[in-house]
Write a protein that holds these residues in place. Sequence first.
Motif, PDB file in Angstrom:
ATOM      1  N   ALA A   2       0.699  -1.512   0.138  1.00  0.00           N
ATOM      2  CA  ALA A   2       0.192   0.424   0.241  1.00  0.00           C
ATOM      3  C   ALA A   2       1.086   1.019   0.544  1.00  0.00           C
ATOM      4  N   ILE A   3       2.275   1.207   0.572  1.00  0.00           N
ATOM      5  CA  ILE A   3       3.036   2.465   0.617  1.00  0.00           C
ATOM      6  C   ILE A   3       3.244   3.036  -0.722  1.00  0.00           C
ATOM      7  N   SER A   4       3.769   1.871  -1.475  1.00  0.00           N
ATOM      8  CA  SER A   4       4.484   2.277  -2.956  1.00  0.00           C
ATOM      9  C   SER A   4       3.195   2.330  -3.532  1.00  0.00           C
ATOM     10  N   LYS A   5       2.536   1.689  -3.429  1.00  0.00           N
ATOM     11  CA  LYS A   5       1.409   2.737  -4.128  1.00  0.00           C
ATOM     12  C   LYS A   5       0.578   3.656  -4.200  1.00  0.00           C
ATOM     13  N   ALA A   6       0.397   4.472  -2.739  1.00  0.00           N
ATOM     14  CA  ALA A   6       0.384   5.720  -2.515  1.00  0.00           C
ATOM     15  C   ALA A   6       2.092   6.386  -3.194  1.00  0.00           C
ATOM     16  N   PHE A   7       3.136   5.822  -2.609  1.00  0.00           N
ATOM     17  CA  PHE A   7       4.092   6.428  -2.890  1.00  0.00           C
ATOM     18  C   PHE A   7       4.806   6.905  -4.589  1.00  0.00           C
ATOM     19  N   PHE A   8       3.502   6.040  -6.343  1.00  0.00           N
ATOM     20  CA  PHE A   8       4.321   6.349  -7.427  1.00  0.00           C
ATOM     21  C   PHE A   8       2.981   6.767  -7.736  1.00  0.00           C
ATOM     22  N   ALA A   9       1.927   7.111  -7.166  1.00  0.00           N
ATOM     23  CA  ALA A   9       0.621   7.828  -7.189  1.00  0.00           C
ATOM     24  C   ALA A   9       1.042   9.965  -6.757  1.00  0.00           C
ATOM     25  N   SER A  10       1.379   9.519  -5.286  1.00  0.00           N
ATOM     26  CA  SER A  10       1.949  10.833  -5.498  1.00  0.00           C
ATOM     27  C   SER A  10       3.124  11.394  -6.422  1.00  0.00           C
ATOM     28  N   LEU A  11       3.818  10.748  -6.856  1.00  0.00           N
ATOM     29  CA  LEU A  11       5.263  11.129  -7.867  1.00  0.00           C
ATOM     30  C   LEU A  11       4.937  11.026  -8.863  1.00  0.00           C
ATOM     31  N   ILE A  12       3.343  10.381  -9.214  1.00  0.00           N
ATOM     32  CA  ILE A  12       3.007  11.157 -10.653  1.00  0.00           C
ATOM     33  C   ILE A  12       1.983  12.158 -10.386  1.00  0.00           C
ATOM     34  N   LEU A  13       1.448  12.671  -9.703  1.00  0.00           N
ATOM     35  CA  LEU A  13       0.863  13.805  -9.457  1.00  0.00           C
ATOM     36  C   LEU A  13       1.615  14.895  -8.888  1.00  0.00           C
ATOM     37  N   SER A  14       2.940  15.207  -8.589  1.00  0.00           N
ATOM     38  CA  SER A  14       3.935  15.642  -8.634  1.00  0.00           C
ATOM     39  C   SER A  14       4.096  15.592  -9.873  1.00  0.00           C
ATOM     40  N   PHE A  15       5.041  15.031 -10.614  1.00  0.00           N
ATOM     41  CA  PHE A  15       4.795  14.811 -11.449  1.00  0.00           C
ATOM     42  C   PHE A  15       4.171  15.580 -12.895  1.00  0.00           C
ATOM     43  N   LEU A  16       2.580  15.434 -13.318  1.00  0.00           N
ATOM     44  CA  LEU A  16       1.919  15.754 -13.495  1.00  0.00           C
ATOM     45  C   LEU A  16       2.325  17.800 -12.754  1.00  0.00           C
ATOM     46  N   PHE A  17       2.150  17.825 -11.988  1.00  0.00           N
ATOM     47  CA  PHE A  17       2.262  19.116 -11.475  1.00  0.00           C
ATOM     48  C   PHE A  17       3.224  20.394 -11.738  1.00  0.00           C
ATOM     49  N   VAL A  18       4.632  19.271 -11.840  1.00  0.00           N
ATOM     50  CA  VAL A  18       5.220  20.557 -11.968  1.00  0.00           C
ATOM     51  C   VAL A  18       5.519  20.757 -13.946  1.00  0.00           C
ATOM     52  N   GLN A  19       4.667  19.576 -14.649  1.00  0.00           N
ATOM     53  CA  GLN A  19       4.362  19.783 -16.143  1.00  0.00           C
ATOM     54  C   GLN A  19       3.284  21.285 -16.392  1.00  0.00           C
ATOM     55  N   ILE A  20       2.019  20.530 -15.372  1.00  0.00           N
ATOM     56  CA  ILE A  20       1.361  22.113 -15.998  1.00  0.00           C
ATOM     57  C   ILE A  20       2.006  23.775 -15.776  1.00  0.00           C
ATOM     58  N   ILE A  21       2.623  23.945 -14.943  1.00  0.00           N
ATOM     59  CA  ILE A  21       3.325  24.904 -14.202  1.00  0.00           C
ATOM     60  C   ILE A  21       4.004  25.736 -15.437  1.00  0.00           C
ATOM     61  N   GLN A  22       5.428  24.203 -15.210  1.00  0.00           N
ATOM     62  CA  GLN A  22       6.233  24.787 -16.541  1.00  0.00           C
ATOM     63  C   GLN A  22       5.420  25.160 -17.810  1.00  0.00           C
ATOM     64  N   ALA A  23       3.924  24.266 -18.214  1.00  0.00           N
ATOM     65  CA  ALA A  23       4.056  24.903 -19.484  1.00  0.00           C
ATOM     66  C   ALA A  23       3.258  26.600 -19.400  1.00  0.00           C
ATOM     67  N   ARG A  24       2.518  26.299 -18.546  1.00  0.00           N
ATOM     68  CA  ARG A  24       1.933  28.263 -17.776  1.00  0.00           C
ATOM     69  C   ARG A  24       3.004  28.434 -17.694  1.00  0.00           C
ATOM     70  N   LEU A  25       4.332  28.737 -17.251  1.00  0.00           N
ATOM     71  CA  LEU A  25       5.210  29.701 -17.305  1.00  0.00           C
ATOM     72  C   LEU A  25       5.570  29.885 -18.635  1.00  0.00           C
TER      73      LEU A  25
END
Length: 106
Positions: A2-25
């Motif tokens: 369960a920890i690894s699934k939560a870790f990977f889910a948060s990793l993917i969400l943070s990656f998407l968030f960074v991509q959205i911010i970079q696109a906006r900038l």
Amino acid sequence: MAISKAFFASLILSFLFVQIIQARLQVDSDQVVSSSGGHRSLLQTIDCKAACTARCRLSSRPNLCHRACGTCCFRCSCVPPGTSGNQEVCPCYANMTTHGGRRKCP
């Protein structure tokens, strides 16, 4: 497990968030708002160096002409045709003035 699934889910969400911010900038940096209220978008690109070379080719002070023309071209994305006059073609270019109230663009 369960920890690894939560870790990977948060990793993917943070990656998407960074991509959205970079696109906006990137979009914000590609759109330059000029002091005259004009707008330069990606669709209106102009080769300022070539346009100003043509505009300033007969100038008695070519370095000054190129510097002023380059500034005006960058802000307005437009340079009037010919070596002088034709200011009505580019209203933004024609309406820019110096601090002394004189016309900035050659």
